[in-house]
Design an enzyme around this catalytic site. Structure first.
Site, short mmCIF file in Angstrom:
data_model
loop_
_atom_site.label_atom_id
_atom_site.label_comp_id
_atom_site.label_asym_id
_atom_site.label_seq_id
_atom_site.Cartn_x
_atom_site.Cartn_y
_atom_site.Cartn_z
N HIS A 1 0.82 -1.21 0.00
CA HIS A 1 0.00 0.00 0.00
C HIS A 1 0.86 1.26 0.00
CE1 HIS A 1 -3.95 -1.78 0.55
NE2 HIS A 1 -3.52 -2.50 1.56
N HIS B 1 -4.18 -7.64 14.33
CA HIS B 1 -3.38 -6.89 13.34
C HIS B 1 -3.60 -5.41 13.61
CE1 HIS B 1 -2.02 -6.12 9.02
NE2 HIS B 1 -2.65 -4.98 9.30
N HIS C 1 -2.60 -1.13 13.37
CA HIS C 1 -2.02 -0.01 12.60
C HIS C 1 -1.67 1.11 13.57
CE1 HIS C 1 -2.25 -0.97 8.24
NE2 HIS C 1 -3.02 -1.94 8.71
#
Length: 338
Positions: A20, A198, A200
């Site tokens: 990304h 997960h 961020h």
């Protein structure tokens, strides 16, 4: 075994989520260089592919430099210890993509769905089990659902054949208490299936949130070298492993070799490590998918609109990955209203 020496499996999406940050442009030499270093460090699992997973390379969300098969074959040749993983969101990826990935040597298949739409994973989880690979299920944009709903969705995935289940903080929106509550509920509902987290780093809490997940019972934690990933980046792999080891959670990873792998990633994969800039911070506050940052910046700059306003409006509309077409509409609306 005491709580303090419970092992944690570290799952590395550097070569998938990191795409990304570089518009899915990683080439075979870059993939191979990091895969060799990851294998030397004995990272348990390495995920590879387009940022949005199998079958996602497109004009709408970005063409990858290589096909899915080419990426997987390049990395597979470098792995002797580390298992090869792929990510797929039904709608972008199809059964044929999944079959091809397994033929290319994938050992682990992770099927993703929006946090309230686990039913779309049933067919592909079943296929992964039929193909003899490990089948995992993850819920995207998980901050949009409460703990009981996420637990229910994960229990359903286990019923579909998922051998591990969990959540992605796709927007980097969570605080540690949010993670603790959700992971504890999922652990209670998932039976013997390991639970995944997960993170961020939009709010600077990815490592803290990951440790909160471990403390609440998660046993598979995602992290990328130098945090290489969408927006402000993922949980930073080498930091996470050092903290886990200090807390007494063995990972089986060679920390010295891991530091070299992180250096390799910084040198070969990224123009610079991710940072928490103003836009990434607002993305986390607004609860917007981190991968929206490049198209938001491009559209806002072209129209003379403040990207911060775009992110808050995307958050208000509860936009999710795959709805990139909303960005130019919102930019036009904001420009017309100015």
């Amino acid at each position: 075994m005491t709580a303090d020496d419970t092992p944690v499996i570290v799952y590395d999406p550097t070569l998938r989520d990191g795409q990304h940050a570089v518009r899915h442009s990683l080439d075979a030499a870059q993939l191979r260089a990091y895969a060799r270093a990851a294998n030397r460090a004995r990272i348990p699992v390495l995920e590879v592919g387009h940022g949005n997973g199998l079958g996602a390379s497109s004009l709408q969300i970005g063409r990858a430099a290589l096909t899915d098969d080419a990426m997987l074959r390049a990395v597979r040749e470098e792995l002797t210890h580390t298992r090869l993983a792929v990510f797929m969101a039904p709608g972008w990826g199809r059964s044929a993509n999944l079959r091809d990935a397994v033929e290319c040597g994938a050992d682990v298949v992770r099927i993703a769905a929006h946090c309230t739409e686990i039913d779309v994973t049933e067919r592909h989880l079943g296929l992964a089990r039929e193909l003899g690979v490990e089948a995992q299920a993850v819920l995207l944009m998980s901050h949009m659902a409460d703990a009981p709903r996420l637990a229910e969705q994960c229990a359903t995935a286990v019923g579909f054949g998922a051998q591990a289940v969990g959540i992605m903080d796709s927007a980097g929106h969570y605080l540690p208490g949010d993670v603790s509550q959700r992971i504890a509920a999922i652990v209670a509902a998932a039976g013997q299936a390991p639970v995944i987290f997960h993170g961020h780093n939009n709010l600077g809490l990815a490592v803290a949130n990951s440790i909160a997940a471990v403390d609440a019972g998660a046993r598979i934690i995602d992290a990328s070298a130098r945090g290489f990933g969408a927006g402000a980046g993922n949980t930073q792999l080498e930091v996470l492993v050092a903290v886990l080891e200090r807390l007494g959670h063995p990972t089986g990873i060679d920390l010295r070799a891991l530091l070299l792998a992180a250096d390799t990633a910084q040198e070969h994969l990224m123009p610079a490590p991710p940072t928490i800039d103003s836009v990434s911070l607002v993305s986390g506050l607004a609860g917007v998918f981190s991968g929206f940052k490049p198209p938001v910046l491009a559209a806002a700059e072209g129209a003379g609109v403040d990207p911060i306003d775009v992110f808050f409006e995307l958050g208000r509309r509860q936009a999710v990955a795959g709805q990139e077409d909303l960005i130019p509409r919102i930019v036009r609306d904001l420009k017309d209203a100015s």
